[in-house]
Design an enzyme around this catalytic site. Sequence first.
Site, PDB file in Angstrom:
ATOM      1  N   ASP A   7      -0.553   7.786  -6.987  1.00  0.00           N
ATOM      2  CA  ASP A   7       0.821   7.861  -6.515  1.00  0.00           C
ATOM      3  C   ASP A   7       1.581   8.776  -7.473  1.00  0.00           C
ATOM      4  O   ASP A   7       1.168   8.972  -8.621  1.00  0.00           O
ATOM      5  CB  ASP A   7       1.436   6.459  -6.492  1.00  0.00           C
ATOM      6  CG  ASP A   7       2.879   6.459  -6.061  1.00  0.00           C
ATOM      7  OD1 ASP A   7       3.198   7.094  -5.045  1.00  0.00           O
ATOM      8  OD2 ASP A   7       3.701   5.823  -6.755  1.00  0.00           O
ATOM      9  N   ASP A   9       5.608   9.193  -7.612  1.00  0.00           N
ATOM     10  CA  ASP A   9       6.909   8.737  -8.092  1.00  0.00           C
ATOM     11  C   ASP A   9       6.812   7.397  -8.804  1.00  0.00           C
ATOM     12  O   ASP A   9       6.195   6.447  -8.304  1.00  0.00           O
ATOM     13  CB  ASP A   9       7.882   8.623  -6.913  1.00  0.00           C
ATOM     14  CG  ASP A   9       8.107   9.970  -6.248  1.00  0.00           C
ATOM     15  OD1 ASP A   9       8.328  10.950  -6.978  1.00  0.00           O
ATOM     16  OD2 ASP A   9       8.045  10.039  -5.007  1.00  0.00           O
ATOM     17  N   ASP A 183       2.603   2.182  -8.646  1.00  0.00           N
ATOM     18  CA  ASP A 183       3.596   1.248  -9.181  1.00  0.00           C
ATOM     19  C   ASP A 183       4.209   0.351  -8.117  1.00  0.00           C
ATOM     20  O   ASP A 183       4.907  -0.610  -8.459  1.00  0.00           O
ATOM     21  CB  ASP A 183       4.744   2.040  -9.812  1.00  0.00           C
ATOM     22  CG  ASP A 183       5.594   2.731  -8.751  1.00  0.00           C
ATOM     23  OD1 ASP A 183       6.747   2.308  -8.531  1.00  0.00           O
ATOM     24  OD2 ASP A 183       5.099   3.657  -8.095  1.00  0.00           O
TER      25      ASP A 183
END
Length: 236
Positions: A7, A9, A183
């Site tokens: 991922d 961001d 996250d």
Amino acid sequence: MNLALFDLDNTLLDGDSDHAWGQFLCDKGVVDPVEFKARNDAFYEQYKAGTLQINEFLDFVLAPLASRSREELMILHDEFMNDVAFGMVNEMGKQLVNWHLAQGDLCAIVTATNAFVTERIVRYYFHVPHLIATVPALDNGQFTGKARGTPAFREGKVTRVNAWLESMALDLGCFEKSWFYSDSLNDVPLLEVVSDPVVVDPDAGLRLRAETLGWPIISLRGRDEEGAGEGIILKA
């Protein structure tokens, strides 16, 4: 050969490039600094809460691309790269990516943020050869303000990763190990289908899921002096 998916961001970046791009447009006076900022912030809170309606959000976030020429947009993006994105790059995230690249793993960054915002971030700052991102639609070289195909969001990330692998005559079963680093609770669908899900500085919802399932939790934010290139293991 192994597979490493990341991922972008709040995982490899310290912050959200989609939200930061919107704030940058506000600061430059490209969009209404009051109304656009309010909506940009509201959508970001929905994303973090896991309640984001992706098509509604994409209609909002892609609209400014349709109101400017490609030349104007590239000038703006140059400024964004230098003034905003550069400062968001996480050095431990770069080390993690470089470790996988050095192992010869097939690497891709998988992000819901659209490819116009993210392509050069991925290429210049992380040197990852493959980007799976939401695709802004074009008509005769001009952005339309709409998305094309399946957005790389939630289950859409799984769909897009599978299609990308299929285009190379591969699937997840071809790899001895497949990692995905994220996250966000929004990324549980892709975390569930790889052999080695790794949770990075997670939001509260993903932390709870990781602790329940025994997924590794690491930090790329320097929370422990013993950090190494693969990240800091906080909870195995």
